[in-house]
Write a protein that holds these residues in place. Structure first.
Motif, PDB file in Angstrom:
ATOM      1  N   ASP A  37       0.856  -1.188   0.000  1.00 33.38           N
ATOM      2  CA  ASP A  37       0.000   0.000   0.000  1.00 33.38           C
ATOM      3  C   ASP A  37       0.892   1.238   0.000  1.00 33.38           C
ATOM      4  OD1 ASP A  37      -1.833   2.011   0.408  1.00 33.38           O
ATOM      5  OD2 ASP A  37      -2.688   1.172   2.246  1.00 33.38           O
ATOM      6  N   VAL A  38       1.082   1.819  -1.185  1.00 28.93           N
ATOM      7  CA  VAL A  38       1.968   2.980  -1.340  1.00 28.93           C
ATOM      8  C   VAL A  38       1.106   4.243  -1.324  1.00 28.93           C
ATOM      9  CG1 VAL A  38       3.746   4.078  -2.746  1.00 28.93           C
ATOM     10  CG2 VAL A  38       3.512   1.582  -2.748  1.00 28.93           C
ATOM     11  N   GLY A  39       1.358   5.101  -0.340  1.00 27.72           N
ATOM     12  CA  GLY A  39       0.479   6.230  -0.081  1.00 27.72           C
ATOM     13  C   GLY A  39      -0.646   5.798   0.836  1.00 27.72           C
ATOM     14  N   ALA A  40      -0.268   5.198   1.964  1.00 23.83           N
ATOM     15  CA  ALA A  40      -1.253   4.598   2.873  1.00 23.83           C
ATOM     16  C   ALA A  40      -2.058   5.635   3.634  1.00 23.83           C
ATOM     17  CB  ALA A  40      -0.550   3.659   3.861  1.00 23.83           C
ATOM     18  N   LEU A  58       0.267  -6.847   5.114  1.00 20.01           N
ATOM     19  CA  LEU A  58       0.162  -5.477   4.612  1.00 20.01           C
ATOM     20  C   LEU A  58       1.473  -4.729   4.811  1.00 20.01           C
ATOM     21  CD1 LEU A  58      -3.380  -4.492   5.943  1.00 20.01           C
ATOM     22  CD2 LEU A  58      -2.752  -4.996   3.585  1.00 20.01           C
ATOM     23  N   PHE A  59       2.013  -4.203   3.711  1.00 19.20           N
ATOM     24  CA  PHE A  59       3.202  -3.356   3.740  1.00 19.20           C
ATOM     25  C   PHE A  59       2.756  -1.944   3.366  1.00 19.20           C
ATOM     26  CE2 PHE A  59       4.459  -7.633   2.466  1.00 19.20           C
ATOM     27  CZ  PHE A  59       5.501  -7.920   3.330  1.00 19.20           C
ATOM     28  N   CYS A  60       2.783  -1.020   4.321  1.00 21.35           N
ATOM     29  CA  CYS A  60       2.245   0.323   4.116  1.00 21.35           C
ATOM     30  C   CYS A  60       3.371   1.353   4.069  1.00 21.35           C
ATOM     31  CB  CYS A  60       1.272   0.683   5.236  1.00 21.35           C
ATOM     32  SG  CYS A  60      -0.190  -0.372   5.306  1.00 21.35           S
ATOM     33  N   GLN A  80      -0.088  -6.353  12.563  1.00 21.65           N
ATOM     34  CA  GLN A  80      -1.241  -6.042  11.710  1.00 21.65           C
ATOM     35  C   GLN A  80      -0.793  -5.449  10.376  1.00 21.65           C
ATOM     36  OE1 GLN A  80      -3.624  -3.673  14.647  1.00 21.65           O
ATOM     37  NE2 GLN A  80      -5.274  -5.026  13.970  1.00 21.65           N
ATOM     38  N   ILE A  81       0.181  -4.542  10.442  1.00 27.76           N
ATOM     39  CA  ILE A  81       0.781  -3.961   9.243  1.00 27.76           C
ATOM     40  C   ILE A  81       2.274  -3.808   9.492  1.00 27.76           C
ATOM     41  CG2 ILE A  81      -1.305  -2.669   8.599  1.00 27.76           C
ATOM     42  CD1 ILE A  81       0.186  -0.123   9.614  1.00 27.76           C
ATOM     43  N   GLU A  82       3.016  -3.644   8.411  1.00 29.66           N
ATOM     44  CA  GLU A  82       4.413  -3.202   8.506  1.00 29.66           C
ATOM     45  C   GLU A  82       4.470  -1.821   7.870  1.00 29.66           C
ATOM     46  OE1 GLU A  82       8.995  -4.668   7.560  1.00 29.66           O
ATOM     47  OE2 GLU A  82       7.288  -5.981   7.123  1.00 29.66           O
ATOM     48  N   LEU A  83       4.788  -0.801   8.673  1.00 28.32           N
ATOM     49  CA  LEU A  83       4.741   0.583   8.219  1.00 28.32           C
ATOM     50  C   LEU A  83       6.144   1.085   7.910  1.00 28.32           C
ATOM     51  CD1 LEU A  83       3.187   3.222   7.719  1.00 28.32           C
ATOM     52  CD2 LEU A  83       3.431   3.729  10.164  1.00 28.32           C
ATOM     53  N   PRO A 143      13.169 -10.752   1.929  1.00 32.28           N
ATOM     54  CA  PRO A 143      12.480 -11.666   1.011  1.00 32.28           C
ATOM     55  C   PRO A 143      11.332 -10.955   0.307  1.00 32.28           C
ATOM     56  CG  PRO A 143      11.735 -12.052   3.239  1.00 32.28           C
ATOM     57  CD  PRO A 143      12.808 -11.013   3.340  1.00 32.28           C
ATOM     58  N   ALA A 144      11.027 -11.391  -0.888  1.00 35.72           N
ATOM     59  CA  ALA A 144       9.945 -10.776  -1.649  1.00 35.72           C
ATOM     60  C   ALA A 144       8.608 -11.087  -0.980  1.00 35.72           C
ATOM     61  CB  ALA A 144       9.953 -11.293  -3.080  1.00 35.72           C
ATOM     62  N   PRO A 145       7.646 -10.160  -1.034  1.00 34.81           N
ATOM     63  CA  PRO A 145       6.312 -10.428  -0.488  1.00 34.81           C
ATOM     64  C   PRO A 145       5.691 -11.661  -1.131  1.00 34.81           C
ATOM     65  CG  PRO A 145       6.565  -8.087  -0.935  1.00 34.81           C
ATOM     66  CD  PRO A 145       7.764  -8.768  -1.527  1.00 34.81           C
TER      67      PRO A 145
END
Length: 233
Positions: A37-40, A58-60, A80-83, A143-145
């Protein structure tokens, strides 16, 4: 009514964050294992994505400090997310000026044009701040998502630069969901045709157009475009 039907959405509303339920009708083709999520911003899309794809990682990416604080409140539990508190672009690690709009979800690394502020009142520049800018390939290299993977981009005119900085990552992406403009709303931005051509050259076809925004004369200004891989992975 849609925002009130889940407890996570209701909790976020108390923080002033509305989940992006306007995307519920987008016909994504995968049950994603990971979402970039780019521009979260404050987590509007991430909230929607967590509800629709509960198993996804989720990668934000969000460079604005105020928005970072809120998204951490929206997703308070570890994991929950990685910011990532950076903006994304095409250059190597650098610092750039962010033009911060009075409505800060309209902020951009590019100057805001009069055409944008006329079409969307209240979006004129309030201030500017320095933010770190990195390439997606340098942040999520190894590692790649996990796949299937969705790349969502909403960066107010800087979409092509994000894609140019993520060529290697794009090879592991299955769908791209990106906000595009049909007229120059930010100075020097790439328009929808350039993004369509760029993604076509990387093996993605345009699969749909959603959330079209028009000016008072009915001219199309922006839309969310969905791209799918031409060939299955």
């Amino acid at each position: 009514m849609r925002l009130g039907r889940t407890s996570a959405f209701r909790r976020a509303l108390r923080l002033g964050v509305a989940a992006a339920v306007e995307h519920e009708d987008v016909p994504f083709q995968h049950d994603f294992a990971s979402i970039i999520d780019v521009g979260a911003h404050r987590g509007q899309f991430a909230l929607f994505a967590r509800h629709r794809f509960p198993g996804a990682q989720l990668f934000c990416f969000e460079p604005l400090p105020d928005a970072q604080q809120i998204i951490r409140q929206v997703f308070p539990r570890p994991g929950q997310i990685e910011l990532f508190e950076v903006a994304l672009g095409s250059d190597t690690t650098a610092v750039q000026e962010m033009h911060v709009s009075r409505l800060d979800d309209s902020s951009s690394l590019l100057p805001i044009t009069d055409r944008y502020t006329t079409a969307f009142p209240g979006t004129d520049e309030a201030t500017s701040i320095s933010v770190p800018v990195k390439r997606l390939d340098d942040v999520l290299a190894e590692p790649a998502p996990a796949r299937p993977c969705l790349l969502k981009i909403d960066v107010q005119g800087y979409e092509l630069e994000v894609l140019q900085g993520g060529d290697r990552m794009l090879q592991g992406v299955d769908e791209v969901f990106v906000e595009c403009s049909f007229v120059e709303l930010y100075t020097g931005q790439a328009l929808a045709g350039e993004l369509i051509a760029h993604l076509w050259s990387r093996g993605f076809k345009l699969a749909g157009m959603f959330g079209i925004k028009r000016d008072n004369a009915g001219r199309c200004l922006q839309a969310d475009l969905l791209f799918e891989r031409l060939l299955a992975p």
